[in-house]
Design a protein around this motif. Sequence first.
Motif, short mmCIF file in Angstrom:
data_model
loop_
_atom_site.label_atom_id
_atom_site.label_comp_id
_atom_site.label_asym_id
_atom_site.label_seq_id
_atom_site.Cartn_x
_atom_site.Cartn_y
_atom_site.Cartn_z
N ILE A 1 1.38 -4.43 1.62
CA ILE A 1 0.39 -4.74 2.49
C ILE A 1 -0.76 -3.97 2.69
CG2 ILE A 1 0.31 -5.64 4.93
CD1 ILE A 1 3.01 -6.86 4.83
N PHE A 2 -0.28 -2.77 2.39
CA PHE A 2 -1.50 -1.72 2.81
C PHE A 2 -2.56 -1.77 1.65
CE2 PHE A 2 -2.84 2.31 1.27
CZ PHE A 2 -3.39 2.92 2.30
N TRP A 3 -2.02 -1.77 0.42
CA TRP A 3 -2.80 -1.91 -0.83
C TRP A 3 -3.65 -3.07 -0.60
CZ3 TRP A 3 -4.20 2.18 -2.55
CH2 TRP A 3 -3.17 3.32 -2.94
N TRP A 4 -3.09 -4.28 -0.34
CA TRP A 4 -3.73 -5.57 -0.19
C TRP A 4 -4.85 -5.21 0.60
CZ3 TRP A 4 -2.43 -10.44 -2.89
CH2 TRP A 4 -3.06 -11.38 -2.52
N LYS A 5 -4.69 -4.75 1.94
CA LYS A 5 -5.75 -4.65 3.11
C LYS A 5 -6.64 -3.85 2.54
CE LYS A 5 -6.26 -6.10 6.34
NZ LYS A 5 -7.03 -7.62 6.78
#
Length: 349
Positions: A247-251
Amino acid sequence: MQNSNRIISLDVIRVLACLMVVLMHSPMPTQQSGGLIGLMSSSISYFTTPCIGLFFMVSGALLLPIKEQTAGRFMRKRLGKVLAPTLSWTAIYLIIKLLIGTDISAFTWLSIPFSAQGNGVLWFMYTLAGLYLLAPVISPWLAKASEKELRMYLLLWGVTLCYPLLKLALDINESNTGILYYFTGYAGYFILGYYMMHYGQKIKVPWATAGFAISLSAVTIVKLAGWEVNFYSLFWYLSIFVALMCIFWWKIITAICSRISFHVHHMSVKWITTISNLSFGIYLSHIAIMRYWLWDTQWIANIGSYFIQTFVIAILTFIFSAVFCYAISLLPFASYLIGYSSKKNIAKR
């Protein structure tokens, strides 16, 4: 940012996932499992684990719910893209094993429709094919599901990702009779990609960063405390900590891409989209290039620093895999080997 019907952020995520999976497999076998070498190897393994989740999330974001009118048409279009390269590279890896003197039994060949043979890296393709089979089943629900319903599904999936933690204190039934058994597995990443595509803007970057910090803190605490845990259960693909990193990398990537004005003909965009298109091929070929060539190259074996050696292998593997797949993409049979054809792409233009 979307240009010429492409969502550039998804291409960047796919390229990042490619880089991660190559780096994950790059460290050469060594007898030195402790100290700085052990710390480096485990750190590389952990920080690159989001690669698989990100691949599945991109697929979910692009495919769900399916747009084809019939499930059969979807299957012919998508499964063909996965099955032909998988079978081709299964044969390639088995032939390589035969050439180096490994015995291949009839059992191995007969098992190909049901499990990855030739090289373990092919497991991903079987799982992806399974998700494609599932897509027509869940698409009618996704087309009508509210955000609240999606969050409920993802919450239950998230609970299953916490099982390795919960098992430290509770008796958890993880078998096929468990209450959340049908919420386990990689389908969660598939649906998470759909959720992030449509509702991801509601997850703020600071919250995603906090999740990444928790993931970093958890593995650091376990290491410093010297606790004996099953690393591949607590911190691997189907772990709450890895999901938080995805989720972090996506955001982060979508936030950066939303602030950059991309031009479809800019060289950087062309490089990104080309590598993204070749991602199947890079995934399938990188092990052959790395382990049957670069690992046996004397000057690489003689590099004194294990850290430098690993990153040299990763960089060269990525470059050679990309060049190899691009060359293949120009050939008539490219789709059967890497799931992509430059000629077909040019023809569509």
